[in-house]
Design a protein around this motif. Sequence first.
Motif, PDB file in Angstrom:
ATOM      1  N   GLU A   4      44.696  30.187  28.021  1.00 47.74           N
ATOM      2  CA  GLU A   4      45.682  31.231  28.299  1.00 47.74           C
ATOM      3  C   GLU A   4      46.654  31.379  27.126  1.00 47.74           C
ATOM      4  O   GLU A   4      46.946  32.498  26.676  1.00 47.74           O
ATOM      5  N   CYS A   7      44.961  32.957  23.999  1.00 46.33           N
ATOM      6  CA  CYS A   7      44.757  34.408  24.109  1.00 46.33           C
ATOM      7  C   CYS A   7      46.067  35.181  23.958  1.00 46.33           C
ATOM      8  O   CYS A   7      46.102  36.247  23.338  1.00 46.33           O
ATOM      9  N   ARG A   8      47.142  34.619  24.527  1.00 46.18           N
ATOM     10  CA  ARG A   8      48.435  35.328  24.462  1.00 46.18           C
ATOM     11  C   ARG A   8      49.055  35.233  23.062  1.00 46.18           C
ATOM     12  O   ARG A   8      49.485  36.235  22.499  1.00 46.18           O
ATOM     13  N   ASN A  14      41.293  41.859  25.043  1.00 45.21           N
ATOM     14  CA  ASN A  14      40.715  41.534  26.340  1.00 45.21           C
ATOM     15  C   ASN A  14      39.212  41.734  26.370  1.00 45.21           C
ATOM     16  O   ASN A  14      38.499  41.030  27.090  1.00 45.21           O
ATOM     17  N   PRO A  18      38.936  37.477  27.427  1.00 51.14           N
ATOM     18  CA  PRO A  18      40.080  37.662  28.326  1.00 51.14           C
ATOM     19  C   PRO A  18      40.736  36.339  28.680  1.00 51.14           C
ATOM     20  O   PRO A  18      40.077  35.306  28.772  1.00 51.14           O
ATOM     21  N   SER A  21      44.259  34.557  33.300  1.00 53.06           N
ATOM     22  CA  SER A  21      45.041  35.413  34.198  1.00 53.06           C
ATOM     23  C   SER A  21      44.399  36.789  34.332  1.00 53.06           C
ATOM     24  O   SER A  21      44.409  37.387  35.422  1.00 53.06           O
ATOM     25  N   ARG A  22      43.815  37.301  33.241  1.00 58.37           N
ATOM     26  CA  ARG A  22      43.125  38.594  33.304  1.00 58.37           C
ATOM     27  C   ARG A  22      41.858  38.485  34.154  1.00 58.37           C
ATOM     28  O   ARG A  22      41.494  39.424  34.869  1.00 58.37           O
ATOM     29  N   ALA A  25      42.898  38.492  37.758  1.00 58.54           N
ATOM     30  CA  ALA A  25      43.287  39.849  38.149  1.00 58.54           C
ATOM     31  C   ALA A  25      42.061  40.737  38.335  1.00 58.54           C
ATOM     32  O   ALA A  25      42.003  41.548  39.271  1.00 58.54           O
ATOM     33  N   ALA A  26      41.075  40.598  37.447  1.00 54.30           N
ATOM     34  CA  ALA A  26      39.851  41.401  37.562  1.00 54.30           C
ATOM     35  C   ALA A  26      39.086  41.047  38.831  1.00 54.30           C
ATOM     36  O   ALA A  26      38.516  41.926  39.486  1.00 54.30           O
ATOM     37  N   LYS A 197      34.047  45.622  30.348  1.00 52.21           N
ATOM     38  CA  LYS A 197      34.912  44.977  31.337  1.00 52.21           C
ATOM     39  C   LYS A 197      34.603  43.481  31.338  1.00 52.21           C
ATOM     40  O   LYS A 197      34.038  42.920  32.278  1.00 52.21           O
ATOM     41  N   SER A 199      36.518  40.902  31.480  1.00 49.13           N
ATOM     42  CA  SER A 199      37.233  40.110  32.484  1.00 49.13           C
ATOM     43  C   SER A 199      36.448  40.049  33.789  1.00 49.13           C
ATOM     44  O   SER A 199      36.325  38.985  34.417  1.00 49.13           O
TER      45      SER A 199
END
Length: 237
Positions: A4, A7-8, A14, A18, A21-22, A25-26, A197, A199
Motif C-alpha cells: 500500500e 503504491c501511494r 492503478n 493497484p 485498498s483499491r 474497493a473494486a 480494470k 483492481s
Amino acid sequence: AAWEAGCRLGQVPNFILPAPSRIIAAAYDFGLDAWGENILATLEVVLAGFAISIVITIPLAVAIVRSARLSRIVMPVLVVVQSTPIVAIAPILIVVLGAGALPRLAITCLITFFPLVIATTTGLRATPSELIDLSYSLRATTWREFVDIRLPYAVPYIFAGLRVCVTLSVIGAVVGEFVAAEQGLGYTILYATSLFKVSQAFAVLVVLIAMSLLLFQIVVQIERRLFPWSLPKHGHN
C-alpha cells in the motif's frame, strides 16, 4: 502495508499495480450478485470436473494394477496426454466439443486426470506383498483383495492425489473460461484486464486463491473424518 505504501508513495498507476485498498474497493463495487453468479459458475465446473475425474481414474488405476498388459498400453497414452499443454489444446476442444460447459469440464478433467491416476496406482501397488500372499492363502477373490486390502492401504496415496487435483481443478476451470465462457471468475479476469480494470482482476484472483484453499481444506477434513486411521500420528494435530 508495504504494498500500500509503495503504491501511494511511488504514485504507481492503478492500471499497472493497484494498491490493496483499491482492490478491496473494486471487490465491493463488483456487487454481491455478480460475485455470487461468477463464483457459482466456476465452482460448478470445478466440482463437476473433479468428480468426473475421480469416477474415471480410480477404476482405471485398479484396472492398470490388475493387468500388466493394460498398464503397458495405457500409461504411455496418459504420459502423452499429460505432456500436452492444456492451454494449447483448449481452443481445439472448443471447436470439437462446442462452446458450452462440456469443453470446460474436459479441460478440468484432463488437468486433474494424470496425478490422481499415478497416486492411486502407486498406492495400490505399494500394498505389502505379505498381505497379498495372505489373501491368496485364504483363497480371497480378486474383488476382496482390492476392496479389503489394496484400496484401504492406498487411501493415503489417493487423498494425496486428491489434495493436488482439487487445486488443479480450479486452474482447469479458469483455463476453460479463458477460452470459452460468458461468466465465471476466469472470464471476469479476462474481461477486467481487457478494460484495464486491474483492481477487479486482482480481487477475482484473491477469490480464486481462497476457493482453492477452501477446497483443499475440505479434502483434508474429509480424510480426517472418514479415514482417520490412514493419517500419520502427527496428522491428527
